[in-house]
Design a protein around this motif. Structure first.
Motif, PDB file in Angstrom:
ATOM      1  N   THR A   1       0.856  -1.187   0.000  1.00 30.39           N
ATOM      2  CA  THR A   1       0.000   0.000   0.000  1.00 30.39           C
ATOM      3  C   THR A   1       0.892   1.236   0.000  1.00 30.39           C
ATOM      4  N   MET A   2       0.403   2.309  -0.618  1.00 37.17           N
ATOM      5  CA  MET A   2       1.152   3.569  -0.626  1.00 37.17           C
ATOM      6  C   MET A   2       0.204   4.713  -0.961  1.00 37.17           C
ATOM      7  N   PRO A   3       0.590   5.941  -0.635  1.00 37.65           N
ATOM      8  CA  PRO A   3      -0.234   7.093  -1.015  1.00 37.65           C
ATOM      9  C   PRO A   3      -0.312   7.216  -2.537  1.00 37.65           C
ATOM     10  N   LEU A   4      -1.473   7.589  -3.033  1.00 37.40           N
ATOM     11  CA  LEU A   4      -1.634   7.779  -4.473  1.00 37.40           C
ATOM     12  C   LEU A   4      -0.655   8.817  -5.010  1.00 37.40           C
ATOM     13  N   ARG A   5      -0.381   9.875  -4.241  1.00 36.17           N
ATOM     14  CA  ARG A   5       0.539  10.924  -4.701  1.00 36.17           C
ATOM     15  C   ARG A   5       1.926  10.364  -4.975  1.00 36.17           C
ATOM     16  N   GLU A   6       2.340   9.346  -4.200  1.00 42.39           N
ATOM     17  CA  GLU A   6       3.658   8.753  -4.412  1.00 42.39           C
ATOM     18  C   GLU A   6       3.671   7.844  -5.635  1.00 42.39           C
ATOM     19  N   LEU A   7       2.557   7.180  -5.889  1.00 40.62           N
ATOM     20  CA  LEU A   7       2.459   6.370  -7.102  1.00 40.62           C
ATOM     21  C   LEU A   7       2.579   7.249  -8.340  1.00 40.62           C
ATOM     22  N   MET A   8       1.975   8.445  -8.266  1.00 37.40           N
ATOM     23  CA  MET A   8       1.980   9.349  -9.409  1.00 37.40           C
ATOM     24  C   MET A   8       3.316  10.067  -9.581  1.00 37.40           C
ATOM     25  N   ARG A   9       4.166  10.021  -8.580  1.00 36.17           N
ATOM     26  CA  ARG A   9       5.444  10.743  -8.631  1.00 36.17           C
ATOM     27  C   ARG A   9       6.534   9.868  -9.255  1.00 36.17           C
ATOM     28  N   GLY A  10       6.277   9.447 -10.494  1.00 36.04           N
ATOM     29  CA  GLY A  10       7.295   8.737 -11.255  1.00 36.04           C
ATOM     30  C   GLY A  10       7.555   7.311 -10.820  1.00 36.04           C
ATOM     31  N   PHE A  11       6.635   6.709 -10.039  1.00 32.02           N
ATOM     32  CA  PHE A  11       6.907   5.366  -9.519  1.00 32.02           C
ATOM     33  C   PHE A  11       7.045   4.342 -10.643  1.00 32.02           C
ATOM     34  N   PHE A  12       6.162   4.410 -11.632  1.00 35.51           N
ATOM     35  CA  PHE A  12       6.177   3.397 -12.688  1.00 35.51           C
ATOM     36  C   PHE A  12       7.487   3.436 -13.477  1.00 35.51           C
ATOM     37  N   SER A  13       7.940   4.638 -13.841  1.00 39.24           N
ATOM     38  CA  SER A  13       9.186   4.735 -14.608  1.00 39.24           C
ATOM     39  C   SER A  13      10.377   4.270 -13.774  1.00 39.24           C
ATOM     40  N   GLU A  14      10.357   4.560 -12.471  1.00 36.35           N
ATOM     41  CA  GLU A  14      11.440   4.091 -11.600  1.00 36.35           C
ATOM     42  C   GLU A  14      11.404   2.570 -11.451  1.00 36.35           C
ATOM     43  N   LEU A  15      10.197   2.014 -11.431  1.00 31.46           N
ATOM     44  CA  LEU A  15      10.062   0.553 -11.351  1.00 31.46           C
ATOM     45  C   LEU A  15      10.645  -0.109 -12.596  1.00 31.46           C
ATOM     46  N   LYS A  16      10.354   0.458 -13.747  1.00 31.73           N
ATOM     47  CA  LYS A  16      10.895  -0.089 -14.990  1.00 31.73           C
ATOM     48  C   LYS A  16      12.420  -0.033 -14.990  1.00 31.73           C
ATOM     49  N   GLN A  17      12.951   1.055 -14.472  1.00 31.65           N
ATOM     50  CA  GLN A  17      14.409   1.197 -14.415  1.00 31.65           C
ATOM     51  C   GLN A  17      15.017   0.198 -13.434  1.00 31.65           C
ATOM     52  N   ALA A  18      14.374   0.037 -12.273  1.00 29.80           N
ATOM     53  CA  ALA A  18      14.905  -0.863 -11.245  1.00 29.80           C
ATOM     54  C   ALA A  18      14.865  -2.323 -11.682  1.00 29.80           C
ATOM     55  N   SER A  19      13.925  -2.659 -12.563  1.00 33.37           N
ATOM     56  CA  SER A  19      13.757  -4.056 -12.980  1.00 33.37           C
ATOM     57  C   SER A  19      14.201  -4.303 -14.414  1.00 33.37           C
ATOM     58  N   SER A  20      14.896  -3.327 -14.996  1.00 41.43           N
ATOM     59  CA  SER A  20      15.319  -3.418 -16.400  1.00 41.43           C
ATOM     60  C   SER A  20      14.143  -3.685 -17.333  1.00 41.43           C
ATOM     61  N   GLY A  21      12.964  -3.198 -16.935  1.00 45.23           N
ATOM     62  CA  GLY A  21      11.777  -3.317 -17.774  1.00 45.23           C
ATOM     63  C   GLY A  21      10.996  -4.604 -17.613  1.00 45.23           C
ATOM     64  N   PHE A  22      11.420  -5.490 -16.696  1.00 43.72           N
ATOM     65  CA  PHE A  22      10.776  -6.799 -16.581  1.00 43.72           C
ATOM     66  C   PHE A  22       9.598  -6.824 -15.601  1.00 43.72           C
ATOM     67  N   ALA A  23       9.496  -5.852 -14.712  1.00 40.62           N
ATOM     68  CA  ALA A  23       8.421  -5.862 -13.718  1.00 40.62           C
ATOM     69  C   ALA A  23       7.143  -5.272 -14.306  1.00 40.62           C
ATOM     70  N   SER A  24       6.006  -5.787 -13.840  1.00 41.63           N
ATOM     71  CA  SER A  24       4.706  -5.233 -14.223  1.00 41.63           C
ATOM     72  C   SER A  24       4.026  -4.666 -12.982  1.00 41.63           C
TER      73      SER A  24
END
Length: 203
Positions: free
Chosen positions: A53-76
């Motif tokens: 769980t996390m605040p919606l504001r933190e999800l919107m603050r670039g979380f998805f792009s950082e996730l892609k970077q952290a997982s080399s694009g493999f995480a969904s």
């Protein structure tokens, strides 16, 4: 206006599916975005599923792009807004050349306020084009300036073309430049390019 008894904000439940080799980076990323991991399960072929769980504001603050970077694009990633939760937050304003920039205002948790304020002014200094005069970039919360950077001015040699021993003319040119820059600094209003706003959303 009465006293504010409390603040709540939208909260999301996120589900991340990732190869196991990226789990440490992803866990760090979740915690950096004020997330709380509720479960981690393993599946076929070494895949892991992380629920948090996390605040919606933190999800919107670039979380998805950082996730892609952290997982080399493999995480969904999938998410669902699950309700509202108490929030200890404060408004973070950004000032450029002493002018508030409403489009860059953020709501930030008090716990991460100093860290986020520092990141905002540093990122903006990196993204803004240089001006003829130096520009002060500041972050303000609860009426106080809590972080600041200065964008250096572009350099121009006003004595170029003055050769030989004409020292008095060079001195006059430099004096005029200093006075002109001082006046411009007092009157200036920095125009922020639209792509800077877009890039700041990803920072």
């Amino acid at each position: 206006y009465g006293d504010i008894e409390g603040v709540t904000e939208p909260e999301v439940t996120i589900t991340i599916r990732t190869p196991g080799e990226y789990i440490n980076k992803i866990m760090t990323l979740v915690y950096d975005h004020e997330g709380e991991v509720t479960s981690t399960t393993s599946g076929d072929s070494g895949q892991l599923t992380v629920t948090a769980t996390m605040p919606l504001r933190e999800l919107m603050r670039g979380f998805f792009s950082e996730l892609k970077q952290a997982s080399s694009g493999f995480a969904s990633l999938s998410y669902e807004v699950t309700g509202y939760a108490p929030a200890d937050v404060v408004k973070l304003d950004v000032l450029v050349a002493k002018e508030e920039v409403p489009a860059l205002t953020e709501i930030v948790s008090k716990e991460n306020l100093q860290k986020r304020a520092r990141a905002v002014v540093e990122n903006l200094k990196e993204l803004l084009p240089q001006q003829i005069v130096s520009v002060r970039i500041q972050a303000r919360a609860e009426g106080d300036i809590i972080a600041a950077e200065t964008l250096a001015a572009t350099r121009k040699n006003v004595t170029e073309g003055l050769y030989g021993g004409d020292y008095s003319r060079k001195k006059k040119q430099l004096k005029n430049q200093r006075e002109g820059k001082k006046q411009m600094k007092e009157d200036m209003s920095v125009q922020i390019p639209s792509d800077v706003y877009v890039d700041m959303l990803q920072k």
